[in-house]
Scaffold this active site. Structure first.
Site, PDB file in Angstrom:
ATOM      1  N   HIS A 167       0.807  -1.224   0.000  1.00 28.85           N
ATOM      2  CA  HIS A 167       0.000   0.000   0.000  1.00 28.85           C
ATOM      3  C   HIS A 167       0.839   1.273   0.000  1.00 28.85           C
ATOM      4  CE1 HIS A 167      -3.388   2.514   0.330  1.00 28.85           C
ATOM      5  NE2 HIS A 167      -4.073   1.892   1.254  1.00 28.85           N
ATOM      6  N   ASP A 383     -10.511  -3.501 -18.073  1.00 29.10           N
ATOM      7  CA  ASP A 383     -10.855  -4.433 -19.157  1.00 29.10           C
ATOM      8  C   ASP A 383      -9.566  -4.931 -19.810  1.00 29.10           C
ATOM      9  OD1 ASP A 383     -11.762  -5.762 -21.399  1.00 29.10           O
ATOM     10  OD2 ASP A 383     -12.853  -4.052 -22.246  1.00 29.10           O
TER      11      ASP A 383
END
Length: 462
Positions: A167, A383
């Site tokens: 993170h 995508d």
């Protein structure tokens, strides 16, 4: 208030040996400083993300593993710091050693079909540890791969893309920007629509540092009641769905002067209050609600398009257990809204300065609860050539070292086709049962009953 508990679906995943994917072309070998927002102690953990993609007839002869592996190598040319390793230097400062070693990648196959996961795709997911395998020795914050990616083919022709992120390198919007880049390349793009921008100095401390705001999120409070230890016992993990019906029920409890509150603030106040009551803490104990506020686009921070560092702060709302439990929902809501509105450009600068002047203190954990709204982060839009994900986002509610200390909101469409919010919650089993009862009472419109008697009745019955 639909609930989802850990499902019973069991399946087998066959994994290939993990491999390192390096940038497809030579990249600079240099050291890059993280910002003072990036490298604070409370951001030094791994974040698990998972994406589900159904089969696509147009790509029936394509292998998602190969497509994503190749696109990843090309994307790392643009995002080459991800292929490096973190080092710690004087003062606890983190730097990226851009070694070009690469990120971990796992190819896998599972003997399960997408439809077996059910229509309601959201955490907790079955066998998530098989879909995102923790390679032994790979999850240290320092001197380890900064990303681990596993692509698992399913029997139906669909696949699961799972990722583990250090993170300190980026936040949700920054991660999605990187994933979008992989997707664009996978679909044949030669250039990226958004060029990555490092410029971490934009969120580093001033010279000299000057803390100008109050930051209760970093108060040093001793855990004399063993609050943290109590959260680790017999943990139950469930998800709660809030659709139009549930949100309308909660809005009926909102006082008129707060009627313009956001859905995010409303849920924050409701769940903070219910969780506090359920944990049966000492009435005089001080509790904190930490709200993750994104600095992108809403503040005069001069963060350029393409910036992919961490860009958030954690303002704190504070109350005693007694006041939070016995007052109405409006009391909690006002505290939450006030904390969130306190965030200004100066507040963010002050946090960065505090990190330097106080030696990068962790967030106050005892009595605290932190929420991150992921509903506007475009995970599902990623995508790779198979269309959008049917689920995209955090893989589990158990994020960080302490289960239930950090929770997040997930965007969801229920079986009526309505937009809804899913909240994965982790609590000790007994507290979870109390949480369900108190939340159910509030959704039934019994705000005053919760204030006065429900919490006491539950306590005496358990």
């Amino acid at each position: 208030m639909a609930q989802k508990v850990t499902p019973n679906l069991v399946f087998m995943v066959r994994r290939h040996e993990p491999e390192l994917i390096a940038p497809s072309k030579p990249t600079p070998h240099e050291f890059k400083l993280l910002s003072d927002i990036d490298d604070q102690q409370s951001v030094r953990f791994q974040v698990p993300v998972i994406q589900f993609y159904p089969s696509n007839r147009e790509n029936v002869n394509s292998d998602p593993v190969k497509v994503i592996r190749d696109a990843l190598a090309e994307a790392l040319v643009f995002y080459y710091p991800f292929a490096g390793r973190l080092r710690e230097v004087s003062g606890g400062k983190l730097v990226v050693d851009c070694t070009g070693e690469g990120v971990l990648f796992i190819e896998a196959d599972a003997d399960v079909r997408m439809e077996q996961f059910g229509e309601a795709l959201h955490p907790p997911f079955p066998c998530v540890e098989e879909l995102l395998y923790n390679v032994p020795g790979s999850d240290a914050i320092l001197n380890s791969p900064l990303l681990l990616i596993q692509v698992t083919r399913l029997l139906c022709g669909g696949f699961v893309f799972a990722l583990r992120l250090n993170h300190t390198m980026t936040d949700g919007p920054g991660l999605v920007q990187f994933m979008m880049a992989i997707g664009e390349i996978a679909r044949g793009a030669r250039t990226l629509s958004v060029q990555p921008v490092w410029q971490r100095e934009l969120l580093s401390a001033r010279d000299p540092p000057h803390v100008t705001c109050t930051h209760h999120e970093y108060d040093e409070v001793a855990d004399t009641k063993d609050t943290i230890a109590s959260l680790l016992v017999d943990v139950d993990h469930r998800s709660f769905t809030f659709g139009p019906t549930e949100l309308l029920a909660l809005r009926k409890l909102v006082p008129k002067h707060l009627s313009k509150c956001s859905t995010f603030d409303l849920l924050n106040a409701c769940l903070w209050r219910c969780r506090t009551i359920a944990l049966q803490l000492d009435p005089d104990e001080e509790v904190r609600f930490l709200c993750l506020v994104n600095a992108r686009g809403r503040l005069d921070m001069s963060l350029p398009t393409g910036y992919y560092g961490n860009a958030f702060v954690f303002p704190a709302a504070i109350s005693t257990v007694k006041k939070l439990s016995q007052n109405s929902l409006g009391y909690a809501l006002e505290l939450v809204m006030k904390a969130k509105s306190s965030v200004t450009t100066e507040y963010v600068r002050s946090v960065a300065d505090l990190m330097v002047t106080r030696g990068r203190p962790p967030l106050q954990a005892a009595g605290s609860w932190l929420i991150s709204d992921n509903t506007r982060i475009r995970y599902t839009d990623v995508d790779f050539g198979w269309g959008k994900a049917v689920y995209g986002g955090l893989a589990t509610g158990r994020v960080g070292d302490i289960p239930g200390l950090l929770n997040f909101y997930v965007q969801y469409r229920n079986n009526k086709g309505e937009n809804a919010v899913v909240v994965p919650i982790c609590l000790p089993a007994a507290a979870m049962e109390r949480f369900v009862k108190v939340l159910g009472s509030m959704l039934a419109g019994n705000d005053q009953l919760v204030n006065g008697t429900v919490s006491c009745q539950i306590k005496s019955a358990s």
